[in-house]
Scaffold this motif. Structure first.
Motif, PDB file in Angstrom:
ATOM      1  N   GLY A 100     -29.843   7.316 102.277  1.00 34.24           N
ATOM      2  CA  GLY A 100     -30.608   8.370 101.591  1.00 34.24           C
ATOM      3  C   GLY A 100     -32.077   7.989 101.441  1.00 34.24           C
ATOM      4  O   GLY A 100     -32.968   8.808 101.657  1.00 34.24           O
ATOM      5  N   ALA A 101     -32.340   6.721 101.094  1.00 34.44           N
ATOM      6  CA  ALA A 101     -33.726   6.280 100.904  1.00 34.44           C
ATOM      7  C   ALA A 101     -34.461   6.203 102.240  1.00 34.44           C
ATOM      8  O   ALA A 101     -35.645   6.575 102.327  1.00 34.44           O
ATOM      9  CB  ALA A 101     -33.745   4.923 100.194  1.00 34.44           C
ATOM     10  N   ARG A 114     -42.918  25.073 108.735  1.00 31.88           N
ATOM     11  CA  ARG A 114     -44.255  24.843 108.209  1.00 31.88           C
ATOM     12  C   ARG A 114     -45.286  24.711 109.328  1.00 31.88           C
ATOM     13  O   ARG A 114     -46.364  25.302 109.278  1.00 31.88           O
ATOM     14  CB  ARG A 114     -44.275  23.593 107.331  1.00 31.88           C
ATOM     15  N   ARG A 127     -26.788   5.076  99.540  1.00 30.83           N
ATOM     16  CA  ARG A 127     -28.128   5.062  98.949  1.00 30.83           C
ATOM     17  C   ARG A 127     -29.156   4.540  99.946  1.00 30.83           C
ATOM     18  O   ARG A 127     -30.287   5.042  99.998  1.00 30.83           O
ATOM     19  CB  ARG A 127     -28.155   4.151  97.718  1.00 30.83           C
ATOM     20  N   VAL A 186     -35.170   2.780  95.660  1.00 27.12           N
ATOM     21  CA  VAL A 186     -34.164   2.092  96.479  1.00 27.12           C
ATOM     22  C   VAL A 186     -34.851   1.562  97.735  1.00 27.12           C
ATOM     23  O   VAL A 186     -35.519   2.331  98.436  1.00 27.12           O
ATOM     24  CB  VAL A 186     -33.018   3.062  96.880  1.00 27.12           C
ATOM     25  N   MET A 240     -36.025  18.698 107.998  1.00 24.38           N
ATOM     26  CA  MET A 240     -36.713  18.653 109.293  1.00 24.38           C
ATOM     27  C   MET A 240     -36.867  20.082 109.865  1.00 24.38           C
ATOM     28  O   MET A 240     -37.904  20.402 110.444  1.00 24.38           O
ATOM     29  CB  MET A 240     -36.004  17.718 110.279  1.00 24.38           C
ATOM     30  N   ASP A 287     -38.550   8.842 105.890  1.00 23.31           N
ATOM     31  CA  ASP A 287     -38.868   9.615 107.111  1.00 23.31           C
ATOM     32  C   ASP A 287     -39.423  10.993 106.763  1.00 23.31           C
ATOM     33  O   ASP A 287     -40.379  11.459 107.387  1.00 23.31           O
ATOM     34  CB  ASP A 287     -37.594   9.854 107.950  1.00 23.31           C
ATOM     35  N   VAL A 288     -38.812  11.644 105.789  1.00 20.01           N
ATOM     36  CA  VAL A 288     -39.223  12.992 105.406  1.00 20.01           C
ATOM     37  C   VAL A 288     -40.651  12.967 104.835  1.00 20.01           C
ATOM     38  O   VAL A 288     -41.490  13.792 105.182  1.00 20.01           O
ATOM     39  CB  VAL A 288     -38.217  13.583 104.387  1.00 20.01           C
ATOM     40  N   VAL A 289     -40.937  11.983 103.971  1.00 22.41           N
ATOM     41  CA  VAL A 289     -42.274  11.850 103.380  1.00 22.41           C
ATOM     42  C   VAL A 289     -43.316  11.666 104.487  1.00 22.41           C
ATOM     43  O   VAL A 289     -44.376  12.295 104.487  1.00 22.41           O
ATOM     44  CB  VAL A 289     -42.292  10.669 102.369  1.00 22.41           C
ATOM     45  N   HIS A 335     -32.445  16.037  97.356  1.00 23.95           N
ATOM     46  CA  HIS A 335     -32.115  14.840  98.148  1.00 23.95           C
ATOM     47  C   HIS A 335     -32.232  13.572  97.293  1.00 23.95           C
ATOM     48  O   HIS A 335     -31.347  12.708  97.336  1.00 23.95           O
ATOM     49  CB  HIS A 335     -33.040  14.750  99.375  1.00 23.95           C
ATOM     50  N   ILE A 352     -41.005   4.065  96.719  1.00 24.31           N
ATOM     51  CA  ILE A 352     -39.565   4.216  96.986  1.00 24.31           C
ATOM     52  C   ILE A 352     -38.920   2.828  97.142  1.00 24.31           C
ATOM     53  O   ILE A 352     -37.908   2.530  96.516  1.00 24.31           O
ATOM     54  CB  ILE A 352     -39.317   5.105  98.227  1.00 24.31           C
ATOM     55  N   MET A 405     -46.348   6.179  98.585  1.00 21.84           N
ATOM     56  CA  MET A 405     -45.020   6.744  98.272  1.00 21.84           C
ATOM     57  C   MET A 405     -43.931   5.843  98.825  1.00 21.84           C
ATOM     58  O   MET A 405     -42.908   5.611  98.162  1.00 21.84           O
ATOM     59  CB  MET A 405     -44.887   8.143  98.866  1.00 21.84           C
ATOM     60  N   GLU A 415     -33.854   8.053 104.888  1.00 19.76           N
ATOM     61  CA  GLU A 415     -34.133   9.440 105.272  1.00 19.76           C
ATOM     62  C   GLU A 415     -35.306   9.996 104.466  1.00 19.76           C
ATOM     63  O   GLU A 415     -36.162  10.718 104.994  1.00 19.76           O
ATOM     64  CB  GLU A 415     -32.904  10.326 105.005  1.00 19.76           C
ATOM     65  N   LEU A 416     -35.358   9.663 103.191  1.00 17.48           N
ATOM     66  CA  LEU A 416     -36.437  10.147 102.327  1.00 17.48           C
ATOM     67  C   LEU A 416     -37.798   9.646 102.826  1.00 17.48           C
ATOM     68  O   LEU A 416     -38.775  10.397 102.873  1.00 17.48           O
ATOM     69  CB  LEU A 416     -36.193   9.676 100.888  1.00 17.48           C
ATOM     70  N   HIS A 437     -28.742  11.834  96.812  1.00 19.88           N
ATOM     71  CA  HIS A 437     -28.513  10.797  97.830  1.00 19.88           C
ATOM     72  C   HIS A 437     -29.286   9.508  97.588  1.00 19.88           C
ATOM     73  O   HIS A 437     -29.138   8.566  98.351  1.00 19.88           O
ATOM     74  CB  HIS A 437     -28.876  11.340  99.214  1.00 19.88           C
ATOM     75  N   VAL A 438     -30.192   9.491  96.604  1.00 22.66           N
ATOM     76  CA  VAL A 438     -30.925   8.244  96.355  1.00 22.66           C
ATOM     77  C   VAL A 438     -30.638   7.817  94.907  1.00 22.66           C
ATOM     78  O   VAL A 438     -29.695   7.058  94.686  1.00 22.66           O
ATOM     79  CB  VAL A 438     -32.438   8.393  96.664  1.00 22.66           C
ATOM     80  N   THR A 472     -43.067  12.651 107.649  1.00 19.71           N
ATOM     81  CA  THR A 472     -43.196  13.905 108.408  1.00 19.71           C
ATOM     82  C   THR A 472     -44.064  14.912 107.656  1.00 19.71           C
ATOM     83  O   THR A 472     -44.904  15.591 108.243  1.00 19.71           O
ATOM     84  CB  THR A 472     -41.793  14.535 108.623  1.00 19.71           C
ATOM     85  N   TYR A 473     -43.871  15.013 106.354  1.00 19.31           N
ATOM     86  CA  TYR A 473     -44.553  16.060 105.601  1.00 19.31           C
ATOM     87  C   TYR A 473     -45.982  15.716 105.244  1.00 19.31           C
ATOM     88  O   TYR A 473     -46.809  16.601 105.103  1.00 19.31           O
ATOM     89  CB  TYR A 473     -43.783  16.399 104.321  1.00 19.31           C
TER      90      TYR A 473
END
Lengths: 92, 92, 92, 92
Positions: free
Chosen positions: B79-80, D46, B76, B66, D40, B85-87, C60, B61, B57, B82-83, C64-65, B89-90
């Protein structure tokens, strides 16, 4: 022995199918398939690994803890049957 | 092309490691190892598949949406990043 | 601002529904409902939290991306649309 | 009765903590916090829901199937203890 012969045959078939799916990812990367296509192949491995986990947990409960089909204590039989349902709900 | 050469080499190494782990499950079942031991091997495959997913992933990205490291638009790029980081974490 | 007004309204409705589901678990425990029933309520919260996660990630990506619907670069638009599909597949 | 008094108190405390975390997401959305920050907060819900699931499954195994600490049959006691370990590994 840990699994019945019938269970072992089913589990081995599942594991070999997963190996085939992993080899498909390997070929997809070598053939430079797009990321999104590779990710869909990986998602199918993830689903198959979850299915294998559920089957192994269910076998473990039946063979090493309480088998709802043969347990004389009705409370325990019910508890084990509910547990198998819960494992299926959470891991599939 | 979908991945850089360097990324492809890393991804192929990961996939081959997963194949080795799946073969270890196969041997464990053939050797009639206990369910609980087999389940721990399966848990390690699950972890490795999640790691591969995150890497794919992230590459997707950076290469196709981006790349935070080379994006001229700061909104952007943020935003990318942060995205990603989120991926992580999850899915880890 | 981080979300459009329309998105915010939808997200708040989802979060309030999750709060209601958590309160149902609280009442089930107070009423001494069986473990298996409580676990099924918890499974539905888990599903709702995954649904919320997918919606937030999708917002998001769009806000943002890269928004596939308004991106002039066709490669990026395609990459972002694929990413949204992948996120839905993995997190639902 | 489904849980001991002590277990019920612990479970209710966990559920109320989750409700507090969901209310924090609600406030974050109302205050228009960024998507990444909201995501987050959702990730922490979760994690807490997974923790609650593990605790409920463990209580279910001990109270309604086999309690490793009080089971006279050593095979079943071992099987149930292994099952609890596996549930913790897979759901945490």
């Amino acid at each position: 022995m840990s699994h019945t012969i019938k269970e072992k045959t089913k589990l081995l078939a599942r594991v070999r199918r997963i190996k085939g799916q992993v080899e498909a990812i390997e070929r997809a990367l070598e053939a430079e398939l797009g990321c999104a296509d590779v990710l869909m192949l990986v998602a199918s491995v993830r689903g198959a690994v979850n299915g294998l986990t559920v089957e192994l947990m269910e076998d473990h409960i039946r063979n090493h803890v309480v088998d709802p089909a043969h347990e004389p204590d009705p409370e325990r039989a019910k508890g084990a049957a509910e547990l198998i349902d819960v494992v299926r709900t959470y891991l599939k």
